[in-house]
Design a protein around this motif. Sequence first.
Motif, short mmCIF file in Angstrom:
data_model
loop_
_atom_site.label_atom_id
_atom_site.label_comp_id
_atom_site.label_asym_id
_atom_site.label_seq_id
_atom_site.Cartn_x
_atom_site.Cartn_y
_atom_site.Cartn_z
N ASP A 48 -2.49 -1.50 -1.75
CA ASP A 48 -1.42 -1.68 -2.73
C ASP A 48 -1.02 -3.15 -2.85
O ASP A 48 -0.81 -3.67 -3.95
N CYS A 51 -3.69 -5.00 -4.74
CA CYS A 51 -3.67 -4.59 -6.15
C CYS A 51 -2.56 -5.32 -6.90
O CYS A 51 -2.78 -5.86 -7.99
N ARG A 52 -1.37 -5.37 -6.32
CA ARG A 52 -0.26 -6.05 -6.99
C ARG A 52 -0.53 -7.54 -7.11
O ARG A 52 -0.18 -8.17 -8.12
N HIS A 178 -5.64 4.65 -3.52
CA HIS A 178 -5.50 3.33 -4.12
C HIS A 178 -5.65 3.43 -5.63
O HIS A 178 -6.10 4.43 -6.17
N SER A 179 -5.27 2.36 -6.31
CA SER A 179 -5.22 2.36 -7.76
C SER A 179 -6.61 2.43 -8.39
O SER A 179 -7.58 1.90 -7.84
N HIS A 204 3.13 5.83 -9.47
CA HIS A 204 2.10 4.87 -9.06
C HIS A 204 2.63 3.85 -8.06
O HIS A 204 1.85 3.05 -7.52
N ARG A 205 3.93 3.85 -7.81
CA ARG A 205 4.53 2.87 -6.91
C ARG A 205 4.62 3.45 -5.50
O ARG A 205 5.02 4.61 -5.31
N PHE A 206 4.29 2.61 -4.51
CA PHE A 206 4.34 3.05 -3.12
C PHE A 206 5.71 2.71 -2.53
O PHE A 206 5.89 1.73 -1.82
#
Length: 340
Positions: A48, A51-52, A178-179, A204-206
């Motif tokens: 995550d 990805c961000r 994961h995304s 979709h947010r952890f």
Amino acid sequence: MIIRKALMAPVWVLQLATGSKSFLDNPLIGSQRLNRRGLHVARVRLADSLCRWRRKRLARKVRPDWREAFDRDGFVAIPDIVPPAEFAALREAVLGYEGPAREMRQGDAITRRMAVDPAMLQAIPALRRLLERKDIVALFHYVASYRITPLHYVQTIVSKAGGNDPDPQEVLHADSFHSSLKAWLFLNPVTIEDGPFTYVPGSHRFTPERLAWERERSLADPRAIDRLSARGSPRIGQRELDAMKLPAPRALAVAANTLVVADTVGFHARGPSLRSGERVELWSYARRNPFLPWLGGDPSSLPGIAERRVGIVWRVRDRLAKQIGQPWQPVGHRTPTERD
């Protein structure tokens, strides 16, 4: 058995640094002892974070309204993505195209796919122009978190196609830890009765609640839960959504010529179809190793290779069907809506 474990041990270790997700097939990923010590949550948090970081570097090329909607909800729905004056001709060309097709049955639904390959792109130049549009490419890159060319298909979903088992895609789930990107350009209207794409906004947010849920599920015995969850695509119920303080799922009944792009680490499903029928869509998919710190460098996205990947994957799986399975069976040359 001991020899096999010794031979596979290095592979299992290496898979920890990839998108491998099966708690059933990799005893390290599925280890309750290691997951109590935080292995699964550590993989989730690292994937995550990267990805961000990648999305931040890709954000400036994405239309602000699309980016804001996606960041808020985990998906964006864009009506009239093709200029309305051009859509009818594109739709007619896609629906009338005849090419090699494959089908897979899941429960009472049949999915047919036709690869968007060089032959289709040559026959339908408007389709190539659409897939090369800079605004759409930038959005795909942002959601996928990589400069990667998705796999593109013309996909037909036939609902209520017989059989006694339910369609597993109708249960809310995440595709992985994961995304990843999935996108649908609907060529026909999709009503509530047709079983529209459904998504839990913001899932979709952890958040701390999502991470707590990830930890809890990583401690389950993979042999005691449903097969798809054990293989890393976890199913989820309303009680768990409530515990994560998530809103109700949103069913996206949309008009034709609507593009929906989503991060399928969020909880989503194909809504339950209330009647038999079919829908046709341009379906795109991209998932890459979540632990890479760079944006590009994907050789399979190179022109000349990208549009041939689907055929290559199908042929490889045909040859290795006994070892890895091949659910997509060839059904000859068809149009998207042609049935037996």
